[in-house]
Design a protein around this motif. Sequence first.
Motif, mmCIF file in Angstrom:
data_model
loop_
_atom_site.group_PDB
_atom_site.id
_atom_site.type_symbol
_atom_site.label_atom_id
_atom_site.label_comp_id
_atom_site.label_asym_id
_atom_site.label_seq_id
_atom_site.Cartn_x
_atom_site.Cartn_y
_atom_site.Cartn_z
ATOM 1 N N LEU A 156 0.833 -1.211 0.000
ATOM 2 C CA LEU A 156 0.000 0.000 0.000
ATOM 3 C C LEU A 156 0.862 1.253 0.000
ATOM 4 O O LEU A 156 2.030 1.231 0.413
ATOM 5 C CB LEU A 156 -0.905 0.012 1.226
ATOM 6 N N ASP A 157 0.257 2.349 -0.426
ATOM 7 C CA ASP A 157 0.950 3.632 -0.348
ATOM 8 C C ASP A 157 1.266 3.944 1.116
ATOM 9 O O ASP A 157 0.424 3.728 2.000
ATOM 10 C CB ASP A 157 0.060 4.734 -0.935
ATOM 11 N N PRO A 158 2.473 4.438 1.415
ATOM 12 C CA PRO A 158 2.852 4.718 2.809
ATOM 13 C C PRO A 158 1.932 5.702 3.509
ATOM 14 O O PRO A 158 1.877 5.719 4.757
ATOM 15 C CB PRO A 158 4.270 5.287 2.669
ATOM 16 N N ASP A 159 1.186 6.528 2.764
ATOM 17 C CA ASP A 159 0.294 7.507 3.386
ATOM 18 C C ASP A 159 -1.093 6.955 3.669
ATOM 19 O O ASP A 159 -1.977 7.699 4.127
ATOM 20 C CB ASP A 159 0.176 8.749 2.503
ATOM 21 N N ASN A 160 -1.309 5.666 3.395
ATOM 22 C CA ASN A 160 -2.600 5.074 3.739
ATOM 23 C C ASN A 160 -2.792 5.205 5.252
ATOM 24 O O ASN A 160 -1.961 4.751 6.039
ATOM 25 C CB ASN A 160 -2.628 3.601 3.336
ATOM 26 N N PRO A 161 -3.874 5.847 5.719
ATOM 27 C CA PRO A 161 -4.025 6.153 7.147
ATOM 28 C C PRO A 161 -4.174 4.932 8.053
ATOM 29 O O PRO A 161 -4.063 5.060 9.275
ATOM 30 C CB PRO A 161 -5.278 7.028 7.191
ATOM 31 N N TYR A 162 -4.405 3.758 7.481
ATOM 32 C CA TYR A 162 -4.590 2.565 8.296
ATOM 33 C C TYR A 162 -3.377 1.629 8.283
ATOM 34 O O TYR A 162 -3.390 0.595 8.937
ATOM 35 C CB TYR A 162 -5.819 1.788 7.810
ATOM 36 N N ILE A 163 -2.343 1.993 7.563
ATOM 37 C CA ILE A 163 -1.254 1.064 7.330
ATOM 38 C C ILE A 163 -0.528 0.676 8.621
ATOM 39 O O ILE A 163 -0.020 -0.447 8.743
ATOM 40 C CB ILE A 163 -0.284 1.643 6.277
ATOM 41 N N ASN A 164 -0.467 1.578 9.589
ATOM 42 C CA ASN A 164 0.246 1.299 10.843
ATOM 43 C C ASN A 164 -0.688 1.137 12.040
ATOM 44 O O ASN A 164 -0.217 1.008 13.181
ATOM 45 C CB ASN A 164 1.257 2.415 11.142
ATOM 46 N N SER A 165 -1.984 1.119 11.812
ATOM 47 C CA SER A 165 -2.930 1.018 12.916
ATOM 48 C C SER A 165 -3.000 -0.422 13.435
ATOM 49 O O SER A 165 -3.029 -1.383 12.651
ATOM 50 C CB SER A 165 -4.322 1.478 12.483
ATOM 51 N N VAL A 166 -3.043 -0.574 14.761
ATOM 52 C CA VAL A 166 -3.172 -1.900 15.372
ATOM 53 C C VAL A 166 -4.597 -2.133 15.872
ATOM 54 O O VAL A 166 -4.912 -3.219 16.381
ATOM 55 C CB VAL A 166 -2.175 -2.072 16.541
ATOM 56 N N THR A 167 -5.463 -1.149 15.723
ATOM 57 C CA THR A 167 -6.843 -1.264 16.217
ATOM 58 C C THR A 167 -7.893 -1.127 15.134
ATOM 59 O O THR A 167 -9.048 -1.478 15.349
ATOM 60 C CB THR A 167 -7.119 -0.186 17.289
ATOM 61 N N GLY A 223 -8.860 -1.359 10.709
ATOM 62 C CA GLY A 223 -8.466 -1.845 9.397
ATOM 63 C C GLY A 223 -9.118 -1.046 8.287
ATOM 64 O O GLY A 223 -10.191 -0.467 8.469
ATOM 65 N N ARG A 224 -8.491 -0.985 7.162
ATOM 66 C CA ARG A 224 -9.028 -0.277 6.008
ATOM 67 C C ARG A 224 -10.137 -1.115 5.382
ATOM 68 O O ARG A 224 -10.018 -2.325 5.246
ATOM 69 C CB ARG A 224 -7.921 0.002 4.995
ATOM 70 N N PHE A 225 -11.215 -0.479 4.978
ATOM 71 C CA PHE A 225 -12.300 -1.206 4.319
ATOM 72 C C PHE A 225 -13.135 -0.254 3.481
ATOM 73 O O PHE A 225 -12.877 -0.078 2.289
ATOM 74 C CB PHE A 225 -13.162 -1.961 5.336
ATOM 75 N N VAL A 226 -14.107 0.411 4.114
ATOM 76 C CA VAL A 226 -14.989 1.304 3.364
ATOM 77 C C VAL A 226 -14.197 2.443 2.736
ATOM 78 O O VAL A 226 -14.480 2.878 1.619
ATOM 79 C CB VAL A 226 -16.102 1.850 4.277
ATOM 80 N N THR A 227 -13.210 2.951 3.469
ATOM 81 C CA THR A 227 -12.279 3.914 2.893
ATOM 82 C C THR A 227 -10.885 3.331 2.959
ATOM 83 O O THR A 227 -10.491 2.709 3.948
ATOM 84 C CB THR A 227 -12.313 5.258 3.648
ATOM 85 N N PHE A 228 -10.148 3.491 1.884
ATOM 86 C CA PHE A 228 -8.758 3.073 1.745
ATOM 87 C C PHE A 228 -8.576 1.557 1.774
ATOM 88 O O PHE A 228 -7.455 1.061 1.884
ATOM 89 C CB PHE A 228 -7.869 3.744 2.806
ATOM 90 N N GLY A 229 -9.680 0.826 1.660
ATOM 91 C CA GLY A 229 -9.619 -0.615 1.565
ATOM 92 C C GLY A 229 -10.007 -1.092 0.181
ATOM 93 O O GLY A 229 -10.230 -0.299 -0.738
ATOM 94 N N ALA A 230 -10.118 -2.411 0.021
ATOM 95 C CA ALA A 230 -10.408 -2.991 -1.290
ATOM 96 C C ALA A 230 -11.682 -2.442 -1.928
ATOM 97 O O ALA A 230 -11.669 -2.085 -3.121
ATOM 98 C CB ALA A 230 -10.464 -4.510 -1.180
ATOM 99 N N PRO A 231 -12.816 -2.333 -1.194
ATOM 100 C CA PRO A 231 -14.021 -1.795 -1.833
ATOM 101 C C PRO A 231 -13.830 -0.370 -2.346
ATOM 102 O O PRO A 231 -14.340 -0.013 -3.417
ATOM 103 C CB PRO A 231 -15.069 -1.846 -0.711
#
Length: 274
Positions: free
Chosen positions: A52-63, A65-73
Amino acid sequence: MVYYRPLRNTILQIQRYIRNGRDLGEYVHYDFSYQGPLSACLILQSFGKEALDPDNPYINSVTQGRFVTFGAPHILDMVAMVGRAALEAFWFHKFLVHRRLRPEEFGGRLQNHMTGDACYPINSELLDSQVVSEVFKEYGTYLLPMAYPEGCPTHPAYPAGHACIAGAGVTVLKAFFNESFPIHNPVVTSSDGLSLLPYSGPTLTIGGELNKLATNISLGRDFAGVHWRSDGIEGIKLGEAVAISILQDYAKTYNENFKGFSLTKFDGTNIKIK
């Protein structure tokens, strides 16, 4: 994979991986509008979050996950969205601005010019080239040999629709994925197109392969004889511009702590959209 068409109006019922210009032309004969970018999107999703792009806001989150925004859909929707918008853009240019004739039509003018039925200001570089006599020797006519039995589409040539949609979809994928991410264990097509072989050579990256995808889709239509090369070159640029404008609109709408989209344009320029 494609069914190989070795002779006019003849199809061998053997599936082959794309290996040359003829096969590529056949792929872009039957694909649906944004099939190339869609397939690429599904493949890139399988690489995991490291791609993923390093600026994806969920890339480093431990709580979260990306889905509706910044995820596959979200990414799949954007690829489809810019494809439809690109279609509107190139349709406008085809009919309301340029109205450029197709190579097949120009072949008809060459035929009439060479037989004396008409006189056109055709550049001597073409008239004096070996290709004119070779085509006549092979087919008994100066008409342009076509890969597709039905010939060119009936709408104008410029810009190329396939190229425009590919340019738009690839631009979105560059925005959501890390262009410098190395592709692991890549493969290449065997010379007969029946198998895949391990690739050996310089490291392949997401950005480089996405650029190849857009270019190859464009060139496939050139190989088939339905477009001029400039149709594709400028079509890719138009699709890119459409996608960037849409990314600019959406970049301001997210609730996440988002730094913006980063991508490399087809001309090598790095841009930030926020």
